[in-house]
Write a protein that holds these residues in place. Structure first.
Motif, mmCIF file in Angstrom:
data_model
loop_
_atom_site.group_PDB
_atom_site.id
_atom_site.type_symbol
_atom_site.label_atom_id
_atom_site.label_comp_id
_atom_site.label_asym_id
_atom_site.label_seq_id
_atom_site.Cartn_x
_atom_site.Cartn_y
_atom_site.Cartn_z
ATOM 1 N N ILE A 237 0.979 -61.856 -43.316
ATOM 2 C CA ILE A 237 2.250 -61.335 -42.804
ATOM 3 C C ILE A 237 2.024 -60.135 -41.880
ATOM 4 N N ALA A 238 1.122 -59.263 -42.261
ATOM 5 C CA ALA A 238 0.928 -58.014 -41.504
ATOM 6 C C ALA A 238 0.275 -58.289 -40.153
ATOM 7 N N PRO A 239 0.765 -57.664 -39.066
ATOM 8 C CA PRO A 239 0.127 -57.808 -37.757
ATOM 9 C C PRO A 239 -1.194 -57.044 -37.709
ATOM 10 N N ARG A 240 -2.012 -57.314 -36.697
ATOM 11 C CA ARG A 240 -3.293 -56.632 -36.569
ATOM 12 C C ARG A 240 -3.116 -55.137 -36.331
ATOM 13 N N GLU A 241 -2.139 -54.744 -35.497
ATOM 14 C CA GLU A 241 -1.857 -53.347 -35.194
ATOM 15 C C GLU A 241 -0.387 -53.064 -35.526
ATOM 16 N N PRO A 242 -0.096 -52.812 -36.799
ATOM 17 C CA PRO A 242 1.306 -52.698 -37.235
ATOM 18 C C PRO A 242 2.091 -51.626 -36.491
ATOM 19 N N PHE A 243 1.502 -50.436 -36.312
ATOM 20 C CA PHE A 243 2.259 -49.340 -35.694
ATOM 21 C C PHE A 243 2.567 -49.644 -34.232
ATOM 22 N N LYS A 244 1.585 -50.168 -33.522
ATOM 23 C CA LYS A 244 1.803 -50.457 -32.104
ATOM 24 C C LYS A 244 2.867 -51.548 -31.939
ATOM 25 N N ALA A 245 2.816 -52.554 -32.799
ATOM 26 C CA ALA A 245 3.803 -53.634 -32.722
ATOM 27 C C ALA A 245 5.204 -53.116 -32.999
ATOM 28 N N TRP A 246 5.290 -52.229 -34.021
ATOM 29 C CA TRP A 246 6.609 -51.672 -34.353
ATOM 30 C C TRP A 246 7.108 -50.737 -33.261
ATOM 31 N N LEU A 247 6.209 -49.878 -32.740
ATOM 32 C CA LEU A 247 6.603 -48.908 -31.729
ATOM 33 C C LEU A 247 7.139 -49.613 -30.483
ATOM 34 N N ALA B 47 3.240 -37.782 -32.746
ATOM 35 C CA ALA B 47 4.376 -37.607 -33.657
ATOM 36 C C ALA B 47 4.095 -38.282 -34.992
ATOM 37 N N ARG B 48 3.485 -39.455 -34.940
ATOM 38 C CA ARG B 48 3.159 -40.147 -36.178
ATOM 39 C C ARG B 48 2.110 -39.376 -36.975
ATOM 40 N N ARG B 49 1.135 -38.782 -36.291
ATOM 41 C CA ARG B 49 0.134 -37.969 -36.991
ATOM 42 C C ARG B 49 0.785 -36.778 -37.681
ATOM 43 N N GLY C 18 6.573 -22.758 -30.971
ATOM 44 C CA GLY C 18 5.974 -23.239 -29.736
ATOM 45 C C GLY C 18 5.574 -24.696 -29.768
ATOM 46 N N ASN C 19 5.703 -25.361 -30.916
ATOM 47 C CA ASN C 19 5.367 -26.782 -31.023
ATOM 48 C C ASN C 19 6.656 -27.549 -31.292
ATOM 49 N N GLU C 20 7.346 -27.903 -30.235
ATOM 50 C CA GLU C 20 8.671 -28.513 -30.368
ATOM 51 C C GLU C 20 8.607 -29.873 -31.041
ATOM 52 N N LEU C 21 7.558 -30.622 -30.760
ATOM 53 C CA LEU C 21 7.456 -31.952 -31.352
ATOM 54 C C LEU C 21 7.300 -31.853 -32.868
ATOM 55 N N TYR C 22 6.422 -30.962 -33.307
ATOM 56 C CA TYR C 22 6.249 -30.776 -34.752
ATOM 57 C C TYR C 22 7.539 -30.261 -35.393
ATOM 58 N N SER C 23 8.150 -29.275 -34.764
ATOM 59 C CA SER C 23 9.384 -28.696 -35.286
ATOM 60 C C SER C 23 10.465 -29.756 -35.424
ATOM 61 N N THR C 24 10.555 -30.635 -34.448
ATOM 62 C CA THR C 24 11.590 -31.677 -34.467
ATOM 63 C C THR C 24 11.352 -32.682 -35.580
ATOM 64 N N VAL C 25 10.107 -33.183 -35.705
ATOM 65 C CA VAL C 25 9.855 -34.186 -36.744
ATOM 66 C C VAL C 25 9.996 -33.564 -38.139
ATOM 67 N N MET C 26 9.637 -32.283 -38.266
ATOM 68 C CA MET C 26 9.787 -31.611 -39.557
ATOM 69 C C MET C 26 11.261 -31.507 -39.936
ATOM 70 N N PHE C 27 12.082 -31.068 -38.993
ATOM 71 C CA PHE C 27 13.514 -30.942 -39.270
ATOM 72 C C PHE C 27 14.138 -32.297 -39.575
ATOM 73 N N GLU C 28 13.812 -33.311 -38.787
ATOM 74 C CA GLU C 28 14.417 -34.625 -38.990
ATOM 75 C C GLU C 28 14.001 -35.215 -40.336
ATOM 76 N N TYR C 29 12.791 -34.899 -40.784
ATOM 77 C CA TYR C 29 12.353 -35.378 -42.098
ATOM 78 C C TYR C 29 13.180 -34.733 -43.204
ATOM 79 N N VAL C 30 13.328 -33.413 -43.149
ATOM 80 C CA VAL C 30 14.125 -32.713 -44.164
ATOM 81 C C VAL C 30 15.577 -33.195 -44.123
ATOM 82 N N ALA C 31 16.108 -33.332 -42.914
ATOM 83 C CA ALA C 31 17.497 -33.784 -42.779
ATOM 84 C C ALA C 31 17.677 -35.195 -43.332
#
Length: 821
Positions: A84-94, A251-253, A360-373
C-alpha cells in the motif's frame, strides 16, 4: 536460481530458526480462495522481514507464493504481492499525488481488455507479539507491535522479543474484475481499489492493536497544508533561494523535531517503569483536589500549568493524570531534553520539543504555533511549565509569555472548545536534584544535559525521598478573562497576522492568575516547616522542644490565615515532623543531657532554603508584621498596616500573593489576632496598641524567628534601594544600566552574606533582584527607556524611607557601610 531468490531463501531459513507463527484463520479453507484465479497478496509496507514471513507461510499452507509472477501472461512482469505504501510517501503526499502504481494500472488495463478475468486480492497483516496491554515484561512492551513504522533496529528487537509469538492474519478475499459499463476513468478505479485495500488492512490493525492514538503521522501532513505554513514555506523559499519542495522539507524537519509521537507502547512501558521508580525511592504520591477534572474535561480543553521543581515533574504529572483516568497531556519540553534514547522515550510519552528561542525564524515559529493551535482545536490536553525552567530557589519564577500567548492565539484563531487552565502545585519532601541545585547556587556552572550525564545521574540515585504532593488548583477560564478585559472578543474577527494589542494584556493577566492559583494550592510538609524555623535560628540550630513548639505555632498560624481552601497542611505533630526529617537525612541531631539539639550543617542549610521558599508566601505577611517590632517595642494597628503596606507591593509580585490592597487591612487584622492568641504579641486593654514580649522570654524569641523568615528578601530589597539612592545622588548621571544594577546588587549581596556568614542563596538570586527592579518600574519608582536603561524618577526620591524600619538597625548599618554611605 537468481541471486535475489537465493538471498531470500537463506534469509527465510535463518529467520525461521527463531520464529514460531500462528495463522488466522486457523483453517485456510475459510478464505474461499479459488485456485483457478490469480492471487495478489497485499501488505502495508515494503518490509523485507514481513515479505519473508509471508513467503514461508504461503509455502506451508500450499498457497501461491508472493514472489511468484502473476499467473496472467499480460501481468507476468509483476510479483504476486502489492504494498500500500508508496516508495516516497512524503513526496507523493506533498505533491498531492495518490499512489497509482504501474502494477495496479497494468492490472486495470489488462482486466479492461479481458472483462471475464478476475483477480483475488488477499490483504495480510503480520503482528509481532500480542497487543501491548497483554505484555508482562517491560522489554516485551517496549518492542511490541504498534501503529508506528519500525526501522531496522526496532524490527530486529521486535523479532528478537516477539518472534516466538508471531501471528499472520489473512483477510477475506477482495475480488476484482472490470466493469465494462462503468464510466469511471482508470485513475478513479485505481484510487478506489487502493482505498479499499488500505481500509481493510487498517481495520484489521485497529481490531488487533486498538485505535491509532499517535497523531504524528496524521498531523504533520495536515499542518504543512495550513495556509499560514504554506505562506511561510513560500517566504523561506524566496529568502533562501531554494525550491518550495526543499522549504517544505525543512518545515517537515521542524515538525518532526517538535511533534509528540504518543504511543500505547511507550505509555505502558513508562507506567510500569515509573511505578517501580516511585515505589523504590518515594514513600507515596499524594494527589489532592482532582475531583473536578473529569467533568471539566468533558466540556473544556484542559491546559495543565504546573510549577517546575524537578526534571521528573514531566513524568510525575502524566503518571498522576493517567491513574486519575484522564487522557495523558502532550507536554512542552525544552529541546535540550531531546537527546538520544531519552528524547524518544519522552516523545512517545507525549512530549513535544520546543526551542528556547526561535526569534528570526518565521518558518519554525509558524509551524510551532500551528501545532499548538491544532492541539487546542482538537481538544487534546496539553501541559507546559509557564516558568520556562526549573526554579533553583524554591520560589515560583515569573511566568514566560511564550506558550501562554500561543495558547490564547490558538484559541482565538480556531475557537473550538473553551479553554481551562489547570494550575498544579508539585511539592517534594526531598529533591533528586538537590545537590545539583546547591552547586549551581554556589556559583558552579550548570551541567550540560546529555544522554551520558542523564544516565550517570539516574545511576547515582540513592536513598529515600519521602512523599511527593500533586495538588490541583482552582481552574482559570480563558473565556472569563476575555469577557472581563475584552467584552466584544466573541463577535470580533481575529487575524493572527495582525493580532490586536489587547492580547498582550490578556496573557499578562492570565499568567498572574495562574501563578497565584498555583501558590494557593500549596502543600505545607514537614520539611517546609522545619526549614522555615531552623534557617532563621542562630547557627541554624535549636533545642528540640523549642523547635517542636515553633513548628506547631507555624502550623496554627498558616491554618488560621485561611489563605486558600486548597492548601494542604501536614497532619504530623512537631515531634513527628522532626523524626521524619531525620529519616530523610535532612537535619542532624546533637545529643545532650539537657535536651537534644537539632541543627543543619552548611550543605543542608543551603538546600533547605529551597523548601522554606516553597511556602514563603504563606508566612510572608506574618513575618513582615513581626519585622515591624525589630526596632520598636509597640505599635498601633494603623502604624503596622502602614508599614507593612510599604513592603507589600514588592512581596506580592515576588511571591504571587492572592490579596489585593483593599483586602490587606483585614488580613493584617486576622494575623495580628492570631499572633496575640499564640502569645507572640501582646494587645493592650483598649485593643489599639500591640507590643512585643519581653526580650528574655521564649515568646520574644519566637517572634524574632518569625520575623527572620522574610528578612533575607527584605535585606536584598534594602540593599538595592540603597544602591539606587547612592546612584541618584551622583550629579554626573541620572541613569543606570539595568544589567549593571542587577550585577552590582548581586555582588554586594554576596559580600554581605560572606562577611556575616549568612549561608543563604537568597543573596545570590538574580531573579529576586530583577523582579524587585521590575516592580519599582511598575509602580513608577524608576523609569525605563531604551529597554535596558533606568532613570531615577522623582517618585523614588519622595518614597517613604520608613521601609528601613523593617530591618534591624545593625543590618541596615552593615549594608550602608558596605556601599560606602
Amino acid at each position: 536460481m537468481s541471486l535475489r531468490t537465493t538471498f531470500n531463501y537463506i534469509g527465510r531459513k535463518v529467520l525461521y530458526l527463531w520464529l514460531k507463527t500462528e495463522v488466522i484463520p486457523n483453517k485456510i479453507e475459510q478464505l474461499d480462495i479459488n485456485p483457478d484465479l490469480p492471487v495478489i497478496y497485499v501488505l502495508e509496507t515494503r518490509s523485507w522481514t514481513n515479505l519473508l514471513v509471508l513467503e514461508e507461510q504461503c509455502k506451508r499452507l500450499g498457497l501461491e507464493a508472493p514472489l511468484a509472477k502473476i499467473a496472467i501472461p499480460e501481468l507476468h512482469a509483476w510479483h504476486s504481492v502489492y504494498t500500500i505504501a508508496p516508495r516516497e510517501p512524503f513526496k507523493a503526499w506533498l505533491q498531492n499525488q495518490p499512489k497509482r502504481s504501474r502494477m495496479l494500472r497494468g492490472i486495470i488495463e489488462t482486466l479492461n481488455d479481458y472483462p471475464e478475468q478476475e483477480i483475488q486480492f488477499i490483504p495480510v497483516q503480520i503482528f509481532w507479539g500480542r497487543p501491548v496491554a497483554t505484555q508482562k515484561h517491560w522489554l516485551q512492551v517496549l518492542f511490541s507491535d504498534s501503529w508506528g513504522l519500525a526501522g531496522r533496529t526496532r524490527t530486529f528487537f521486535r523479532v528478537l522479543f516477539h518472534g516466538r509469538n508471531t501471528f499472520i492474519q489473512y483477510s477475506e478475499i477482495i475480488s476484482y474484475r472490470s466493469n465494462p459499463a462503468s464510466i469511471r476513468s482508470d485513475d478513479e478505479v485505481i484510487d478506489s481499489l487502493q482505498d479499499t485495500l488500505a481500509n481493510r488492512l487498517k481495520k484489521i490493525r485497529s481490531a488487533t492493536l486498538g485505535p491509532d492514538i499517535s497523531h504524528k503521522r496524521t498531523l504533520v501532513r495536515d499542518l504543512i497544508l495550513k495556509p499560514a505554513v504554506q505562506t511561510a514555506i513560500s517566504k523561506r523559499s524566496t529568502e533562501d533561494n531554494i525550491t518550495e519542495y526543499k522549504a517544505a522539507l525543512q518545515a517537515r524537519r521542524y515538525l518532526n523535531e517538535i511533534v509528540a509521537n504518543c504511543t500505547n507502547v511507550t505509555i505502558q512501558v513508562m507506567q510500569r517503569a515509573l511505578s517501580s521508580f516511585w515505589n523504590r525511592f518515594y514513600s507515596g504520591i499524594e494527589v489532592n483536589n482532582s475531583e473536578y477534572l473529569k467533568s471539566l474535561a468533558l466540556s473544556h480543553e484542559l491546559v495543565y500549568v504546573p510549577c517546575h521543581r524537578s526534571h521528573i515533574d514531566y513524568l510525575l504529572l502524566s503518571y498522576v493524570i493517567y491513574f486519575e483516568g484522564l487522557a495523558i497531556p502532550y507536554i512542552a519540553a525544552g529541546k535540550n531534553l531531546n537527546m538520544p534514547v531519552i528524547g524518544s522515550i519522552l516523545r512517545g510519552g507525549g512530549a513535544f520539543f520546543i526551542r528556547r528561542s526561535f526569534k528570526g525564524n518565521e518558518l519554525y515559529s509558524t509551524v510551532m504555533f500551528e501545532y499548538v493551535a491544532e492541539l487546542i482545536a482538537k481538544g487534546i490536553a496539553i501541559e507546559y511549565f509557564v516558568e520556562g525552567g526549573r526554579s533553583r530557589t524554591g520560589r515560583l519564577l515569573q511566568a514566560k509569555p511564550g506558550m501562554l500567548s500561543m495558547t490564547v492565539r490558538g484559541f482565538l484563531k480556531y475557537r473550538k472548545r473553551p479553554v481551562a487552565f489547570i494550575p498544579v502545585y508539585i511539592g517534594y519532601e526531598k529533591l533528586l536534584e538537590s545537590k545539583a541545585y546547591q552547586a549551581e547556587l554556589s556559583g558552579e556552572d550548570k551541567k550540560s544535559e546529555t544522554f551520558i550525564n542523564s544516565v550517570k545521574s539516574i545511576l547515582k540515585i540513592r536513598g529515600e525521598y519521602g512523599k511527593v504532593s500533586t495538588n490541583f488548583g482552582k481552574p482559570v477560564f480563558l473565556n472569563n478573562i476575555l469577557d472581563h478585559q475584552q467584552p466584544d472578543w466573541a463577535s470580533a474577527s481575529y487575524d493572527d497576522d495582525s493580532r490586536p494589542v489587547w492580547t498582550r494584556d490578556i496573557v499578562v493577566n492570565l499568567s498572574e492568575q495562574i501563578m497565584t492559583r498555583i501558590n494557593q494550592a500549596a502543600t505545607v510538609n514537614s520539611i517546609n516547616l522545619i526549614a522555615s524555623v531552623l534557617l532563621a535560628a542562630s547557627n541554624q540550630s535549636m533545642d528540640e522542644k523549642d523547635l517542636d513548639h515553633q513548628l506547631e505555632t507555624y502550623k496554627t498560624l498558616i491554618q488560621s490565615l485561611g489563605y486558600s481552601e486548597k492548601i494542604i497542611i501536614t497532619p504530623r505533630t512537631g515531634k513527628d515532623q522532626i523524626s521524619h526529617a531525620e529519616s530523610l537525612k535532612m537535619v542532624k541531631r546533637r545529643p545532650h543531657e539537657l535536651g537534644d539539639i537539632i541543627y543543619l550543617n552548611s550543605k543542608q542549610a543551603v538546600s533547605m532554603t529551597y523548601y522554606r521558599n516553597n511556602i514563603l508566601h504563606l508566612l510572608a505577611l506574618p513575618s513582615i508584621i513581626s519585622c515591624c517590632f525589630f526596632n520598636v517595642r509597640s505599635m498601633t494597628k494603623d502604624e503596622i498596616v502602614s508599614l507593612a503596606s510599604l513592603a507589600y507591593p514588592f512581596i506580592q509580585k515576588e511571591l504571587f500573593l492572592a490579596w489585593d490592597k483593599t483586602e490587606l487591612e483585614d488580613v493584617i487584622t486576622k494575623v495580628l489576632d492570631q499572633l496575640v492568641e499564640s502569645g507572640l504579641l501582646i494587645q493592650d486593654k483598649d485593643k489599639h496598641n500591640y507590643s512585643r514580649p519581653s526580650p528574655n522570654t521564649k515568646a520574644f524569641t519566637q517572634l524574632t524567628l518569625l520575623a527572620k523568615v522574610i528578612s533575607p528578601v527584605l535585606e536584598v530589597y534594602y540593599l538595592t534601594l540603597a544602591l539606587l539612592s547612592r546612584g541618584s545622588k551622583k550629579e554626573e548621571s541620572t541613569t543606570i544600566s539595568k544589567q549593571k544594577l542587577v550585577d552590582e546588587c548581586i555582588l554586594m549581596s554576596q559580600r554581605v552574606a560572606m562577611i556575616h556568614e549568612i549561608n543563604s542563596p537568597d543573596y545570590s538570586d538574580k531573579h529576586l533582584i530583577a523582579n524587585f527592579i521590575e516592580t519599582l518600574i511598575h509602580i513608577d519608582y524608576l523609569r525605563e527607556f531604551d529597554t535596558e536603561q533606568l532613570q531615577y524618577n522623582e517618585v523614588f526620591h519622595k518614597t517613604d524611607k520608613r521601609i528601613r524600619l523593617l530591618l534591624p538597625k545593625q543590618m541596615r548599618a552593615n549594608i550602608l557601610q558596605m556601599i560606602g554611605e
